[in-house]
Design a protein around this motif. Structure first.
Motif, mmCIF file in Angstrom:
data_model
loop_
_atom_site.group_PDB
_atom_site.id
_atom_site.type_symbol
_atom_site.label_atom_id
_atom_site.label_comp_id
_atom_site.label_asym_id
_atom_site.label_seq_id
_atom_site.Cartn_x
_atom_site.Cartn_y
_atom_site.Cartn_z
ATOM 1 N N ARG A 190 17.207 -8.947 8.817
ATOM 2 C CA ARG A 190 16.386 -8.337 7.757
ATOM 3 C C ARG A 190 15.211 -9.244 7.406
ATOM 4 N NH1 ARG A 190 17.811 -6.556 1.460
ATOM 5 N NH2 ARG A 190 15.665 -5.924 1.010
ATOM 6 N N GLU A 241 11.227 -8.296 7.994
ATOM 7 C CA GLU A 241 10.253 -8.265 6.890
ATOM 8 C C GLU A 241 9.024 -9.129 7.165
ATOM 9 O OE1 GLU A 241 11.398 -8.249 2.799
ATOM 10 O OE2 GLU A 241 13.111 -6.937 3.138
ATOM 11 N N GLU A 257 4.561 -8.816 -3.212
ATOM 12 C CA GLU A 257 5.661 -7.900 -2.885
ATOM 13 C C GLU A 257 6.673 -8.589 -1.974
ATOM 14 O OE1 GLU A 257 3.556 -3.901 -2.027
ATOM 15 O OE2 GLU A 257 5.502 -3.771 -1.028
ATOM 16 N N GLU A 265 13.871 -0.995 -0.405
ATOM 17 C CA GLU A 265 12.617 -0.698 0.294
ATOM 18 C C GLU A 265 11.862 0.475 -0.334
ATOM 19 O OE1 GLU A 265 12.247 -0.820 4.524
ATOM 20 O OE2 GLU A 265 13.479 -2.620 4.714
ATOM 21 N N ILE A 266 12.572 1.528 -0.723
ATOM 22 C CA ILE A 266 11.857 2.652 -1.348
ATOM 23 C C ILE A 266 11.335 2.245 -2.738
ATOM 24 C CG2 ILE A 266 13.945 3.825 -2.252
ATOM 25 C CD1 ILE A 266 10.776 5.655 -1.128
ATOM 26 N N GLU A 273 10.360 -0.751 -3.701
ATOM 27 C CA GLU A 273 9.172 -1.574 -3.435
ATOM 28 C C GLU A 273 7.964 -0.686 -3.135
ATOM 29 O OE1 GLU A 273 10.712 -4.951 -0.706
ATOM 30 O OE2 GLU A 273 8.541 -4.835 -0.362
ATOM 31 N N TYR A 274 8.201 0.280 -2.276
ATOM 32 C CA TYR A 274 7.139 1.197 -1.875
ATOM 33 C C TYR A 274 6.659 2.042 -3.069
ATOM 34 C CZ TYR A 274 4.957 5.115 0.611
ATOM 35 O OH TYR A 274 4.094 6.095 1.029
ATOM 36 N N GLU A 315 0.638 2.076 4.546
ATOM 37 C CA GLU A 315 1.891 1.725 3.854
ATOM 38 C C GLU A 315 3.024 2.692 4.193
ATOM 39 O OE1 GLU A 315 2.007 0.357 -0.155
ATOM 40 O OE2 GLU A 315 0.236 -0.896 0.065
ATOM 41 N N TYR A 355 6.491 1.824 6.277
ATOM 42 C CA TYR A 355 7.785 2.177 5.690
ATOM 43 C C TYR A 355 8.573 3.094 6.637
ATOM 44 C CZ TYR A 355 11.049 4.299 2.344
ATOM 45 O OH TYR A 355 12.178 4.770 1.723
ATOM 46 N N SER A 415 9.975 1.076 9.562
ATOM 47 C CA SER A 415 11.137 0.312 9.117
ATOM 48 C C SER A 415 12.364 1.228 9.035
ATOM 49 C CB SER A 415 10.850 -0.345 7.760
ATOM 50 O OG SER A 415 12.025 -0.918 7.242
ATOM 51 N N ARG A 451 15.706 1.045 11.651
ATOM 52 C CA ARG A 451 17.049 0.670 11.174
ATOM 53 C C ARG A 451 17.933 1.900 10.967
ATOM 54 N NH1 ARG A 451 16.369 1.608 5.760
ATOM 55 N NH2 ARG A 451 14.199 1.383 5.151
#
Lengths: 110, 110, 110, 110
Positions: free
Chosen positions: A43, A47, B50, C47-48, C50-51, D47, D51, D54, D58
């Motif tokens: 992870r 990132e 971030e 992650e969501i 953060e986004y 962005e 996302y 990612s 995963r």
């Protein structure tokens, strides 16, 4: 954008894919306890690779410092994944991707 | 998690908010041409903040190196925003947030 | 920026912190095998969040659709963490943060 | 991972690169005032593509919803970049990458 930078973007993308695939695969293995470090580091490495790709593609003034950090994290992840490379193909592939990425990141800052 | 780390997370979050607000506000200003550097650096700074928040909250082994990089980028963004602080409140606020964030990031690595 | 949006940013930040703390804590637990879903979903949810924070703070035209997705993912993460809330304080705290965040995201799109 | 998912990851990566290149190039153009929307949307689109990459790599349980959102944002960015395609090669290339990415994202959810 020079050839090294282009190659570095591609290796970071390959590394990000290998790390996320390894992360998800580790969570489905039966020897989960021995893969804790791998889960944490894949992870971590995904990132920084994401961040490095973003920085390089938008021509960041800080891309060298970012690639320096990326190389360090890739090396740590490669080292951890190498330990499991014999038993898990995803760890082997991830270690290889991290090693290639670290190498190109190092050539960015050379 | 120690007090410095907690404070660093909070300042990175404040900085991220100020940078993104400044980014969006700059795009609506009439003197857009003089704000190019600001637009580029507020995005740059928001992205490292971030990333630093993510790293610190998941207890990354690399948080010190990340905070070092965050301090450098915050300082560059603060310097650019300071130039416009007289004319734009959002640039002034952003410069202040970046300066505070850089300071706490520096104390993380001290 | 209206009050709901401000609150939503704050709850997403709290949720991101709780998710990443839970992710890291799960990896140190002895009942790791039962926490696989938690590890996967806390990363997903972090992650969501953060986004979503990035989108709201830069005044994205898509923030409602993003909050809709954030609410769904928070609910899935809350549901998983709830299963372990009795045994792990970090899962309990994470479930609570996810539930609050989902609720405010829902009020964003109402 | 099926062929559509693999192709979707590749198109998101191409789109991310084109958006970030366009973002940086726009900031160096003399007709900056007419490119505000482009600067805002190329960041927005970069962005979501990041996302989405990612999430897909995963093996996220939410990848379809994420690709749905990615398609919408790619379409908005393509529409804006198309307006400037005659004058700026980077906007033309970006519009094309966004259109291809939107199409593959739509086929993910079909």
């Amino acid at each position: 954008m020079n050839a090294t930078q282009k190659q570095c973007i591609e290796e970071c993308l390959e590394c990000l894919k290998a790390c996320n695939y390894c992360f998800d695969s580790c969570l489905n293995e039966s020897d989960l306890n021995s893969l804790k470090g791998c889960i944490k580091l894949t992870r971590e490495c995904a990132e920084i690779c994401e961040y490095a790709v973003s920085a390089m593609t938008r021509n960041s003034a800080f891309m060298n410092q970012i690639c320096q950090l990326c190389a360090e994290i890739c090396e740590a992840c490669a080292k951890e994944c190498r330990k499991h490379a014999e038993h898990h193909e995803h760890c082997k592939k991830c270690a290889e991707a991290c090693e290639r990425c670290a190498e190109v990141c190092r050539s960015m800052i050379a």
